[in-house]
Design a protein around this motif. Structure first.
Motif: not given
Length: 185
Positions: A8-9, A14, A16-19, A38, A91, A93
């Motif tokens: 989660t960033a 980004q 809040g963006k989740r991978y 990315l 970024t 995470y």
């Protein structure tokens, strides 16, 4: 249930963006062929791999620089633990784990080039279980998980009387051999 790794960033554009990654080997980079792509000019096309070995996750650089774990540069394979902070390029995470429902037959042939099959697939290949029986075990596993208890697929299949101890041991040994063949640490 299958454990998946979630990134989660927590910094950068980004936030809040989740991978979510759940395959045994997942590539990360700026290239479109990666499992996690990315958009970061500091990352190469194939910059790193995230590997699952049994119930543990690791990051392994494929290109120099651009990766740190909890503020320390990563130059070799490093274990990822929940709560860790993984920086890829520009970024950062937060690392966490998540339970996912196990697919009844594991991966498809197209995605299996780097993956070790799920346990149910070994039983289907050997003619010990049918796909319907695997689906029943997965459903039972999900039902048990909803009560807060996590049990492995093999234990549930054994307790349901679908496999015997020798069949379970043989399938687990085959799976371990596949892990060793796919992961050269």
């Amino acid at each position: 249930m299958v454990k998946a790794l979630v990134l989660t960033a927590i910094t950068g554009a980004q936030i809040g963006k989740r991978y979510t990654v759940s395959e045994r080997i997942n590539t990360i980079g700026s290239g479109p062929q990666c499992d996690v792509t990315l958009n970061d000019r500091h990352l190469s096309a194939r910059h790193a791999e995230i590997r699952q070995i049994f119930d543990r996750w690791f990051i392994a650089p494929l290109a120099p620089g651009g990766i740190s774990l909890n503020g320390m540069p990563v130059s070799g394979q490093s274990r990822l633990n929940p709560g860790d902070q993984l920086t890829l390029g520009g970024t950062t995470y937060r690392v966490s784990y998540e339970d996912l429902e196990e697919r009844a037959l594991g991966t498809t042939p197209e995605t299996q080039t780097h993956a070790v099959p799920r346990l149910g697939e070994y039983f289907v290949r050997r003619g010990i279980l049918t796909p319907d029986q695997v689906a029943r075990v997965v459903k039972r596993q999900r039902d048990i998980q909803s009560s807060g208890v996590t049990l492995p697929f093999g234990q549930i299949a054994y307790e349901m009387g679908l496999i015997n101890r020798a069949q379970l041991e043989q399938a687990l040994n085959e799976q371990r051999a596949d892990f060793q063949a796919h992961f050269h640490d």
